[in-house]
Write an enzyme that holds these catalytic residues in place. Structure first.
Site, PDB file in Angstrom:
ATOM      1  N   GLU A  40       0.834  -1.200   0.000  1.00 54.62           N
ATOM      2  CA  GLU A  40       0.000   0.000   0.000  1.00 54.62           C
ATOM      3  C   GLU A  40       0.872   1.255   0.000  1.00 54.62           C
ATOM      4  O   GLU A  40       0.594   2.224  -0.723  1.00 54.62           O
ATOM      5  CB  GLU A  40      -0.911  -0.016   1.222  1.00 54.62           C
ATOM      6  CG  GLU A  40      -1.752   1.243   1.382  1.00 54.62           C
ATOM      7  CD  GLU A  40      -2.116   1.492   2.832  1.00 54.62           C
ATOM      8  OE1 GLU A  40      -2.363   2.660   3.177  1.00 54.62           O
ATOM      9  OE2 GLU A  40      -2.138   0.536   3.614  1.00 54.62           O
ATOM     10  N   ASP A  44       0.757   3.863  -3.142  1.00 53.13           N
ATOM     11  CA  ASP A  44       0.372   5.262  -2.955  1.00 53.13           C
ATOM     12  C   ASP A  44       1.340   6.187  -3.690  1.00 53.13           C
ATOM     13  O   ASP A  44       0.923   7.135  -4.360  1.00 53.13           O
ATOM     14  CB  ASP A  44       0.352   5.581  -1.460  1.00 53.13           C
ATOM     15  CG  ASP A  44       0.052   7.044  -1.186  1.00 53.13           C
ATOM     16  OD1 ASP A  44      -1.082   7.472  -1.424  1.00 53.13           O
ATOM     17  OD2 ASP A  44       0.961   7.756  -0.731  1.00 53.13           O
ATOM     18  N   ASP A 113      -7.051   1.066   0.272  1.00 51.75           N
ATOM     19  CA  ASP A 113      -5.713   0.556   0.569  1.00 51.75           C
ATOM     20  C   ASP A 113      -5.378  -0.651  -0.306  1.00 51.75           C
ATOM     21  O   ASP A 113      -4.251  -0.790  -0.792  1.00 51.75           O
ATOM     22  CB  ASP A 113      -5.603   0.171   2.044  1.00 51.75           C
ATOM     23  CG  ASP A 113      -5.664   1.375   2.975  1.00 51.75           C
ATOM     24  OD1 ASP A 113      -5.536   2.505   2.487  1.00 51.75           O
ATOM     25  OD2 ASP A 113      -5.838   1.170   4.185  1.00 51.75           O
ATOM     26  N   GLU A 116      -4.435   0.423  -3.862  1.00 54.55           N
ATOM     27  CA  GLU A 116      -3.068   0.929  -3.920  1.00 54.55           C
ATOM     28  C   GLU A 116      -2.064  -0.218  -3.861  1.00 54.55           C
ATOM     29  O   GLU A 116      -1.068  -0.222  -4.593  1.00 54.55           O
ATOM     30  CB  GLU A 116      -2.820   1.916  -2.783  1.00 54.55           C
ATOM     31  CG  GLU A 116      -3.545   3.238  -2.946  1.00 54.55           C
ATOM     32  CD  GLU A 116      -3.281   4.199  -1.808  1.00 54.55           C
ATOM     33  OE1 GLU A 116      -3.338   5.420  -2.035  1.00 54.55           O
ATOM     34  OE2 GLU A 116      -3.030   3.729  -0.666  1.00 54.55           O
TER      35      GLU A 116
END
Length: 225
Positions: A40, A44, A113, A116
Site C-alpha cells: 500500500e 500510494d 488501501d 493501492e
C-alpha cells in the site's frame, strides 16, 4: 469465500507472473503478518506519480497549487474506494474473522488501501510502464471528466460556490492566533458555517494562505460527512 483471482486479473487486464504478489496485495493486516501494508505504501507513491505526470502534461499552464488540487481530488480515499467497488475488489480480499464479521469487504478505507497495494503489485511484477497503463485505464473516466475550470478554483472559491448552490450562509473566517517572529509568522485561521455546525482551522505563512487551508479542510470534512 474469496473469488478466484483470475477473474480480477481479467477485469483489470493484467496477468501476474507472480500470483503471490496479487495475493499479498489483497490480504488485509487482520488476516496475518504477511499483508498488504508495505505494498500500500509503495502503491500510494506510484499512483501519485503517475497521476502527477499525467496532469503535468495535460495542463501545461496550471500552477503547482492547481495541479496539487487536481491530484488530491483524483487520489483521495473516496475516489480509490469508488474504483475498487467498480472492480468488485471486496470479493477478492483476504480478511481476518473480525473484519469479515464487521463488513470489512465493503469498507472504503480497506478497499482504497487494497487498490493501492494491487497497483504496487503490478509495478513489481510487470514494471512501471505496465503499472502506468493500468492506472490510466482504471482512472480513465475520472481523467477524461476533469473540468479544469471548476477543479482548479481555489478552496475558498469552491467552498463559497458550494454553499451558495445550497442556499447556505457564507463562511466566516477568524484569526485564531499569530505566532512566530514578524519575518516568519504562522497564521491560524478558523472557518465556520454556523448553519452546518462545523468549524475547521487552517495554517499558513499569511492570513490568505491560512484561510485557503481552512476552507480546504472544510471541504474535506464535507466530503466525509
Amino acid at each position: 469465500m474469496r473469488e478466484p483471482l483470475e477473474r480480477l486479473c481479467r477485469t483489470i487486464g493484467y496477468e501476474f507472473n507472480n500470483p503471490g504478489l496479487a495475493d499479498t496485495a489483497l490480504t488485509h493486516r487482520s488476516a496475518g503478518s504477511i499483508n498488504n501494508e508495505r505494498l500500500e505504501f509503495l502503491g500510494d507513491a506510484i499512483l501519485g506519480f503517475v497521476i502527477a505526470d499525467y496532469l503535468f502534461a495535460q495542463f501545461p499552464e496550471a500552477a503547482e497549487g492547481e495541479l496539487s488540487r487536481l491530484r488530491a481530488t483524483l487520489v483521495k480515499g473516496d475516489s480509490l474506494a469508488h474504483i475498487a467497488r467498480e472492480l468488485d475488489l471486496g470479493k477478492f480480499l483476504n480478511l481476518g474473522p473480525g473484519e469479515l464479521r464487521s463488513g470489512g469487504h465493503s469498507r472504503g478505507s480497506i478497499l482504497a488501501d487494497a487498490l493501492e497495494a494491487l497497483l504496487a503489485a503490478i509495478y513489481l511484477d510487470g514494471g512501471y510502464e505496465k503499472a502506468r497503463e493500468i492506472i490510466l485505464k482504471l482512472f480513465d473516466t475520472k481523467l477524461t471528466g476533469l473540468s479544469k475550470k471548476s477543479q482548479l478554483k481555489d478552496p475558498k472559491t469552491r467552498l463559497q460556490e458550494m454553499l451558495q448552490s445550497k442556499k447556505l450562509p457564507l463562511p466566516v473566517y477568524t484569526i485564531v492566533s499569530i505566532t512566530g517572529e514578524q519575518h516568519d509568522q504562522c497564521f491560524t485561521v478558523s472557518c465556520e458555517v454556523t448553519q452546518l455546525d462545523l468549524v475547521t482551522e487552517g495554517q499558513g505563512t499569511s492570513r490568505r494562505k491560512a484561510e485557503q487551508d481552512a476552507a480546504n479542510q472544510f471541504l474535506r470534512q464535507l466530503d466525509n460527512v
